[in-house]
Scaffold this motif. Structure first.
Motif, mmCIF file in Angstrom:
data_model
loop_
_atom_site.group_PDB
_atom_site.id
_atom_site.type_symbol
_atom_site.label_atom_id
_atom_site.label_comp_id
_atom_site.label_asym_id
_atom_site.label_seq_id
_atom_site.Cartn_x
_atom_site.Cartn_y
_atom_site.Cartn_z
ATOM 1 N N MET A 1 1.097 -1.220 -0.062
ATOM 2 C CA MET A 1 -0.095 0.057 -0.045
ATOM 3 C C MET A 1 0.879 1.185 -0.088
ATOM 4 S SD MET A 1 -3.305 1.126 2.390
ATOM 5 C CE MET A 1 -3.378 -0.374 3.187
ATOM 6 N N GLY A 2 0.400 2.254 -0.753
ATOM 7 C CA GLY A 2 1.421 3.640 -0.876
ATOM 8 C C GLY A 2 0.623 4.780 -0.343
ATOM 9 N N ILE A 3 1.305 5.788 -0.413
ATOM 10 C CA ILE A 3 0.782 6.835 0.398
ATOM 11 C C ILE A 3 -0.731 7.335 -0.170
ATOM 12 C CG2 ILE A 3 1.801 8.707 -1.404
ATOM 13 C CD1 ILE A 3 2.554 10.271 1.250
ATOM 14 N N ARG A 4 -0.993 7.199 -1.155
ATOM 15 C CA ARG A 4 -2.316 7.481 -1.818
ATOM 16 C C ARG A 4 -3.556 6.612 -1.181
ATOM 17 N NH1 ARG A 4 -5.640 5.350 -5.427
ATOM 18 N NH2 ARG A 4 -3.832 4.344 -6.496
ATOM 19 N N ASP A 60 -10.015 20.144 11.820
ATOM 20 C CA ASP A 60 -9.568 20.961 13.085
ATOM 21 C C ASP A 60 -8.338 19.972 13.798
ATOM 22 O OD1 ASP A 60 -9.174 22.777 14.940
ATOM 23 O OD2 ASP A 60 -10.446 21.997 16.409
ATOM 24 N N ILE A 61 -7.355 19.843 12.683
ATOM 25 C CA ILE A 61 -6.178 19.014 13.131
ATOM 26 C C ILE A 61 -4.958 19.697 12.275
ATOM 27 C CG2 ILE A 61 -7.194 16.677 13.508
ATOM 28 C CD1 ILE A 61 -6.207 15.724 11.003
ATOM 29 N N THR A 62 -3.840 19.327 12.558
ATOM 30 C CA THR A 62 -2.552 19.940 11.882
ATOM 31 C C THR A 62 -2.237 18.624 10.936
ATOM 32 O OG1 THR A 62 -1.008 18.777 13.416
ATOM 33 C CG2 THR A 62 -1.764 21.116 13.898
ATOM 34 N N LEU A 63 -1.395 19.198 9.969
ATOM 35 C CA LEU A 63 -0.989 18.248 8.643
ATOM 36 C C LEU A 63 -0.030 17.215 9.506
ATOM 37 C CD1 LEU A 63 0.263 20.557 6.098
ATOM 38 C CD2 LEU A 63 -1.404 18.580 5.774
ATOM 39 N N VAL A 64 0.649 17.680 10.796
ATOM 40 C CA VAL A 64 1.480 16.825 11.625
ATOM 41 C C VAL A 64 0.739 15.565 12.093
ATOM 42 C CG1 VAL A 64 2.966 16.438 13.459
ATOM 43 C CG2 VAL A 64 3.415 18.323 11.926
ATOM 44 N N GLU A 65 -0.379 16.147 12.600
ATOM 45 C CA GLU A 65 -1.419 14.996 13.202
ATOM 46 C C GLU A 65 -2.204 14.248 12.137
ATOM 47 O OE1 GLU A 65 -3.530 17.119 17.064
ATOM 48 O OE2 GLU A 65 -3.808 18.439 14.952
ATOM 49 N N PHE A 66 -2.303 14.705 10.957
ATOM 50 C CA PHE A 66 -3.004 13.919 9.825
ATOM 51 C C PHE A 66 -1.827 12.732 9.698
ATOM 52 C CE2 PHE A 66 -3.447 12.729 5.575
ATOM 53 C CZ PHE A 66 -4.740 12.412 5.570
ATOM 54 N N PHE A 67 -0.536 12.978 9.484
ATOM 55 C CA PHE A 67 0.268 12.002 9.186
ATOM 56 C C PHE A 67 0.846 11.270 10.186
ATOM 57 C CE2 PHE A 67 0.533 15.092 5.280
ATOM 58 C CZ PHE A 67 0.319 13.861 4.293
ATOM 59 N N ASP A 68 0.717 11.349 11.309
ATOM 60 C CA ASP A 68 1.235 11.157 12.575
ATOM 61 C C ASP A 68 0.777 9.666 13.039
ATOM 62 O OD1 ASP A 68 3.196 10.576 14.660
ATOM 63 O OD2 ASP A 68 1.986 11.918 16.039
ATOM 64 N N THR A 69 0.828 8.786 12.136
ATOM 65 C CA THR A 69 -0.091 7.488 12.289
ATOM 66 C C THR A 69 1.115 6.236 12.289
ATOM 67 O OG1 THR A 69 -0.708 7.013 10.126
ATOM 68 C CG2 THR A 69 -2.006 8.281 11.328
ATOM 69 N N PRO A 70 0.899 5.103 12.651
ATOM 70 C CA PRO A 70 1.792 3.849 12.401
ATOM 71 C C PRO A 70 2.008 3.765 10.995
ATOM 72 C CG PRO A 70 0.189 3.513 14.096
ATOM 73 C CD PRO A 70 -0.179 4.747 13.705
#
Length: 80
Positions: A1-4, A60-70
Motif C-alpha cells: 500500500m502506498g501514500i495515496r 481541526d487537526i494539523t498536517l503533522v497530526e494527519f500524518f502521525d500514524t503507524p
C-alpha cells in the motif's frame, strides 16, 4: 500500500471518528465535493499539500497530526 491509499484510509478514518460524511468534510474544509470525491476514489494520484491542509483545517487537526500514524511511519521507513 502506498501514500495515496494511506491518505484515503486516513480521511475515512477521521470522518468516522467525527461521525461526519465526506460531503460534510468537503463543506467544512471548503474543498469542492468533486475534489474530495476524486481523492477518495483514487482518481487523484496526488491531492496536493494545499488541499490536504484545507481538509485538515476542516477536521481541526494539523498536517503533522494527519500524518502521525503507524501506517505513515512504516511507509517513511520503507522509503529510506
Amino acid at each position: 500500500m502506498g501514500i495515496r491509499e494511506y491518505t484515503v484510509d486516513r480521511l475515512y478514518e477521521l470522518c468516522r471518528e467525527r461521525q461526519i460524511t465526506p460531503n460534510a468534510l468537503s463543506y467544512m474544509a471548503g474543498v469542492p465535493q468533486a475534489t474530495l470525491k476524486s481523492i477518495l476514489n483514487g482518481e487523484s494520484k496526488n491531492p496536493g499539500i494545499v488541499t490536504l491542509k484545507k481538509l485538515c483545517d476542516g477536521l481541526d487537526i494539523t498536517l503533522v497530526e494527519f500524518f502521525d500514524t503507524p501506517a505513515y511511519r512504516r511507509l517513511e521507513q520503507e522509503l529510506r
